[in-house]
Design an enzyme around this catalytic site. Structure first.
Site, PDB file in Angstrom:
ATOM      1  N   SER A 160      -6.676 -20.296  22.860  1.00  0.00           N
ATOM      2  CA  SER A 160      -5.348 -20.343  23.544  1.00  0.00           C
ATOM      3  C   SER A 160      -4.349 -19.281  22.740  1.00  0.00           C
ATOM      4  O   SER A 160      -4.903 -18.248  21.909  1.00  0.00           O
ATOM      5  CB  SER A 160      -4.591 -21.563  23.727  1.00  0.00           C
ATOM      6  OG  SER A 160      -3.364 -21.474  24.233  1.00  0.00           O
ATOM      7  N   TYR A 190       1.272 -14.326  30.630  1.00  0.00           N
ATOM      8  CA  TYR A 190       0.374 -14.749  29.380  1.00  0.00           C
ATOM      9  C   TYR A 190       0.342 -16.103  28.955  1.00  0.00           C
ATOM     10  O   TYR A 190      -0.456 -16.866  28.999  1.00  0.00           O
ATOM     11  CB  TYR A 190       0.503 -13.662  28.334  1.00  0.00           C
ATOM     12  CG  TYR A 190      -0.276 -13.779  27.352  1.00  0.00           C
ATOM     13  CD1 TYR A 190      -1.736 -13.783  27.318  1.00  0.00           C
ATOM     14  CD2 TYR A 190      -0.129 -14.341  25.937  1.00  0.00           C
ATOM     15  CE1 TYR A 190      -2.628 -13.742  26.304  1.00  0.00           C
ATOM     16  CE2 TYR A 190      -0.889 -14.492  24.925  1.00  0.00           C
ATOM     17  CZ  TYR A 190      -2.247 -14.094  24.946  1.00  0.00           C
ATOM     18  OH  TYR A 190      -2.958 -14.167  23.763  1.00  0.00           O
ATOM     19  N   LYS A 194      -2.451 -19.231  28.855  1.00  0.00           N
ATOM     20  CA  LYS A 194      -2.709 -19.961  27.704  1.00  0.00           C
ATOM     21  C   LYS A 194      -2.156 -21.467  27.622  1.00  0.00           C
ATOM     22  O   LYS A 194      -2.872 -22.114  26.920  1.00  0.00           O
ATOM     23  CB  LYS A 194      -2.117 -18.993  26.355  1.00  0.00           C
ATOM     24  CG  LYS A 194      -2.765 -17.825  26.164  1.00  0.00           C
ATOM     25  CD  LYS A 194      -4.245 -17.998  26.133  1.00  0.00           C
ATOM     26  CE  LYS A 194      -5.146 -16.435  25.620  1.00  0.00           C
ATOM     27  NZ  LYS A 194      -6.441 -16.771  25.713  1.00  0.00           N
TER      28      LYS A 194
HETATM   29  N1  NAP Z   1      -5.382 -10.994  18.433  1.00  0.00           N
HETATM   30  C1  NAP Z   1      -4.407 -11.992  18.401  1.00  0.00           C
HETATM   31  O1  NAP Z   1      -3.314 -11.811  17.462  1.00  0.00           O
HETATM   32  C2  NAP Z   1      -4.627 -13.245  19.060  1.00  0.00           C
HETATM   33  C3  NAP Z   1      -3.516 -14.244  18.949  1.00  0.00           C
HETATM   34  C4  NAP Z   1      -3.536 -15.201  19.742  1.00  0.00           C
HETATM   35  C5  NAP Z   1      -4.601 -15.754  20.695  1.00  0.00           C
HETATM   36  N2  NAP Z   1      -5.520 -14.408  20.540  1.00  0.00           N
HETATM   37  C6  NAP Z   1      -6.549 -14.894  21.638  1.00  0.00           C
HETATM   38  O2  NAP Z   1      -7.987 -14.718  21.057  1.00  0.00           O
HETATM   39  C7  NAP Z   1      -9.056 -14.414  22.051  1.00  0.00           C
HETATM   40  C8  NAP Z   1      -9.652 -13.115  21.412  1.00  0.00           C
HETATM   41  O3  NAP Z   1      -8.888 -11.973  21.393  1.00  0.00           O
HETATM   42  P1  NAP Z   1      -9.054 -10.626  20.676  1.00  0.00           P
HETATM   43  O4  NAP Z   1      -7.825 -10.402  19.514  1.00  0.00           O
HETATM   44  O5  NAP Z   1     -10.313 -10.659  19.565  1.00  0.00           O
HETATM   45  O6  NAP Z   1      -9.058  -9.494  21.726  1.00  0.00           O
HETATM   46  P2  NAP Z   1      -9.985  -8.351  21.990  1.00  0.00           P
HETATM   47  O7  NAP Z   1     -10.654  -7.714  20.831  1.00  0.00           O
HETATM   48  O8  NAP Z   1      -9.335  -7.413  22.952  1.00  0.00           O
HETATM   49  O9  NAP Z   1     -11.182  -9.261  22.731  1.00  0.00           O
HETATM   50  C9  NAP Z   1     -10.919  -9.515  24.108  1.00  0.00           C
HETATM   51  C10 NAP Z   1     -12.631  -9.616  24.669  1.00  0.00           C
HETATM   52  O10 NAP Z   1     -12.330 -10.177  26.035  1.00  0.00           O
HETATM   53  C11 NAP Z   1     -13.202  -9.432  26.932  1.00  0.00           C
HETATM   54  N3  NAP Z   1     -12.621  -9.213  28.251  1.00  0.00           N
HETATM   55  C12 NAP Z   1     -11.476  -8.746  28.468  1.00  0.00           C
HETATM   56  N4  NAP Z   1     -11.389  -8.808  29.825  1.00  0.00           N
HETATM   57  C13 NAP Z   1     -12.585  -9.345  30.477  1.00  0.00           C
HETATM   58  C14 NAP Z   1     -13.236  -9.506  31.642  1.00  0.00           C
HETATM   59  N5  NAP Z   1     -12.627  -9.313  32.950  1.00  0.00           N
HETATM   60  N6  NAP Z   1     -14.522  -9.809  31.636  1.00  0.00           N
HETATM   61  C15 NAP Z   1     -15.128 -10.266  30.568  1.00  0.00           C
HETATM   62  N7  NAP Z   1     -14.589  -9.954  29.499  1.00  0.00           N
HETATM   63  C16 NAP Z   1     -13.275  -9.685  29.293  1.00  0.00           C
HETATM   64  C17 NAP Z   1     -13.210  -8.015  26.047  1.00  0.00           C
HETATM   65  O11 NAP Z   1     -13.992  -7.139  26.571  1.00  0.00           O
HETATM   66  P3  NAP Z   1     -14.018  -5.327  26.775  1.00  0.00           P
HETATM   67  O12 NAP Z   1     -14.494  -5.139  25.298  1.00  0.00           O
HETATM   68  O13 NAP Z   1     -15.044  -5.085  27.627  1.00  0.00           O
HETATM   69  O14 NAP Z   1     -12.689  -5.215  27.050  1.00  0.00           O
HETATM   70  C18 NAP Z   1     -13.221  -8.263  24.695  1.00  0.00           C
HETATM   71  O15 NAP Z   1     -14.452  -8.573  24.408  1.00  0.00           O
HETATM   72  C19 NAP Z   1      -8.324 -14.259  23.269  1.00  0.00           C
HETATM   73  O16 NAP Z   1      -8.572 -15.407  23.974  1.00  0.00           O
HETATM   74  C20 NAP Z   1      -6.641 -14.029  22.894  1.00  0.00           C
HETATM   75  O17 NAP Z   1      -5.846 -14.616  23.545  1.00  0.00           O
HETATM   76  C21 NAP Z   1      -5.617 -13.663  20.080  1.00  0.00           C
END
Ligand code: NAP
Length: 318
Positions: A160, A190, A194
Site C-alpha cells: 500500500s 491513487y 491503496k
Molecule cells: N517509491 C515509493 O516512494 C513508494 C511509496 C509508497 C508505496 N510504494 C509502493 O511500492 C510498490 C513498488 O513501487 P516502486 O517504487 O518500486 O515502483 P516502480 O519502480 O515503478 O515499480 C513498479 C513495478 O510495477 C510494475 N508494473 C506497473 N504497471 C504494471 C502492469 N500493468 N502490469 C505488470 N506490472 C506493472 C512495473 O513494471 P514495468 O517496469 O514494466 O513498468 C514495475 O516493475 C508500489 O506498490 C508502490 O505503490 C512506493
C-alpha cells in the site's frame, strides 16, 4: 532498521520454498526479489515486459553471487519470468494458469506492482488504470492463488502507501473522480486504490485466517520508476525531479531499505497468523495504524462486495 540477515535461510536442495512478486523487475520489488533469492526461494517475477524482467534477473543473479560469495548460510534459489500485464485481467488469468501448472503450493505472494498519479485512463476491462493495476488485478490474482497459499499456510503481502491517507473519507470505488485538475484528483484515485488494498488485507485476514495477510507502506523511496510519469514531463519534469530529490533527501530511504518492511512481513518467524493477521507495517518493518477509512471494517466489506460484483459482471467468478 530491520536486518534481513536475521530472517531464515532455506536450502533449495532440502525444501522448495516458492514466492511470487509482481513488479519484481524494478525499484522496491527488485530488492525484494534479490533477498528472497538469497534466502533460497524459487521466485516468480511477474511482469509485463520480458526484456525488462530478464535483464533484472541477470543483474540480480550477479549481485547475489557477489554478496554471498563467502557466506555459508546462503544457498541461492531460482528465478522465473512470469508474464502478466495487470492492466489486462485475461493476462492475469493466464499467469495464474502458468503458476498452477508448475507449483502445487505458494509460500509467499507479494502484490508489489503499481502505477502512481497517472492521468485518467480506463483499461480495456473498464476500470480506472490505478485502481486496476494497484488493486483489482491483485485482488483477482490473490483469490486465484489462494488455494496454493492455503496449502502451506502461506503469506500474502500487499504493497500500500502512506498516500492512502489522502482518502480522508470513504469514497465508493464506483465513482471514478475524473475531474480537473488531474494533478489533484489523480492522487485521490491513487489513495483510493491503496486504501482498498489495506481493506482487502483486512477482509482476507477475517475470511481466510489460515493465510497470514499483511499490508505495507515501504517508505518514501524516491529513486524508483514510480515517479517517472512526473519527472519525464517536458520542461516541468525537471522541477518535479528536484522536488522528489529534496523530499527523498530529508524523508526518504534507499530502494533497498524500501524492501525491508515487505521482507519482514514475508519471512519473519516473529509474525504469526493468530497475533498479526490483517496488520499494516511501515518503513523498515514497524507496525502502524492505517487511516480511519482503511481501518473501518464496514467500509472494507463494501469495498470487497463492490469488487466481487465488478469482477463477476466481467465474467470473473471469485
Ligand atoms: N517509491 C515509493 O516512494 C513508494 C511509496 C509508497 C508505496 N510504494 C509502493 O511500492 C510498490 C513498488 O513501487 P516502486 O517504487 O518500486 O515502483 P516502480 O519502480 O515503478 O515499480 C513498479 C513495478 O510495477 C510494475 N508494473 C506497473 N504497471 C504494471 C502492469 N500493468 N502490469 C505488470 N506490472 C506493472 C512495473 O513494471 P514495468 O517496469 O514494466 O513498468 C514495475 O516493475 C508500489 O506498490 C508502490 O505503490 C512506493
Amino acid at each position: 532498521m530491520f536486518d534481513p540477515d536475521t530472517l531464515p535461510y532455506y536450502d533449495p536442495s532440502v525444501e522448495r520454498r516458492t514466492a511470487l512478486v509482481t513488479g519484481g523487475n524494478s525499484g522496491i520489488g527488485w530488492y525484494t526479489v534479490l533477498h528472497l533469492y538469497m534466502h533460497g526461494f524459487a521466485v516468480y517475477l511477474c511482469g509485463r515486459n520480458s526484456s525488462r524482467v530478464n535483464k533484472a534477473m541477470k543483474i540480480i543473479t550477479a549481485e547475489a553471487k557477489k554478496r554471498c560469495a563467502d557466506n555459508p548460510k546462503v544457498h541461492l534459489g531460482s528465478m522465473y519470468y512470469l508474464h502478466a500485464d495487470l492492466a489486462d485481467l485475461q493476462s492475469v488469468e493466464r499467469a495464474v494458469k502458468n503458476v498452477k501448472r508448475k507449483e502445487s503450493k505458494l509460500d509467499i505472494l507479494i502484490n508489489n506492482a503499481a502505477v502512481m498519479a497517472m492521468p485518467y485512463q480506463i483499461t480495456k476491462d473498464g476500470f480506472e488504470i490505478q485502481l486496476q493495476t494497484n488493486y483489482v488485478a491483485h485482488f483477482l490474482l490473490s483469490m486465484r492463488l489462494l488455494p496454493l497459499l492455503q496449502k502451506c499456510n502461506g503469506r500474502l503481502i500487499m504493497l500500500s502507501s502512506v498516500g492512502h491517507n489522502l482518502e480522508f473519507m470513504y469514497c465508493a470505488l464506483g465513482q471514478d473522480w475524473n475531474y480537473r485538475p488531474n494533478c489533484v484528483f489523480t492522487w485521490l484515485r491513487y489513495a483510493m486504490a491503496k486504501t482498498a488494498s489495506i481493506q482487502f488485507v483486512k477482509m482476507m485476514a477475517i475470511k481466510y485466517p489460515e493465510v497470514l495477510c499483511l499490508s505495507v507502506h515501504p517508505g518514501l523511496v524516491m529513486n524508483t520508476n514510480l515517479f517517472s510519469y512526473w519527472t519525464r514531463l517536458p520542461i516541468v519534469g525537471i522541477f518535479f525531479w528536484m522536488l522528489f530529490q529534496i523530499v527523498g533527501f530529508f524523508f526518504g530511504v534507499s530502494n533497498e531499505e524500501g524492501c525491508l518492511a515487505t521482507l519482514k512481513c514475508a519471512l519473519s518467524p516473529e509474525l504469526s497468523r493468530d497475533e498479526d493477521n490483517g496488520k499494516y507495517f511501515v518503513t523498515g518493518g514497524r507496525e502502524a495504524k492505517p487511516s480511519y477509512v482503511a481501518n473501518n471494517l464496514d467500509d472494507a466489506a463494501s469495498t470487497w462486495i463492490w469488487t466481487m460484483h465488478e469482477l463477476r459482471d466481467r465474467g470473473y467468478k471469485v
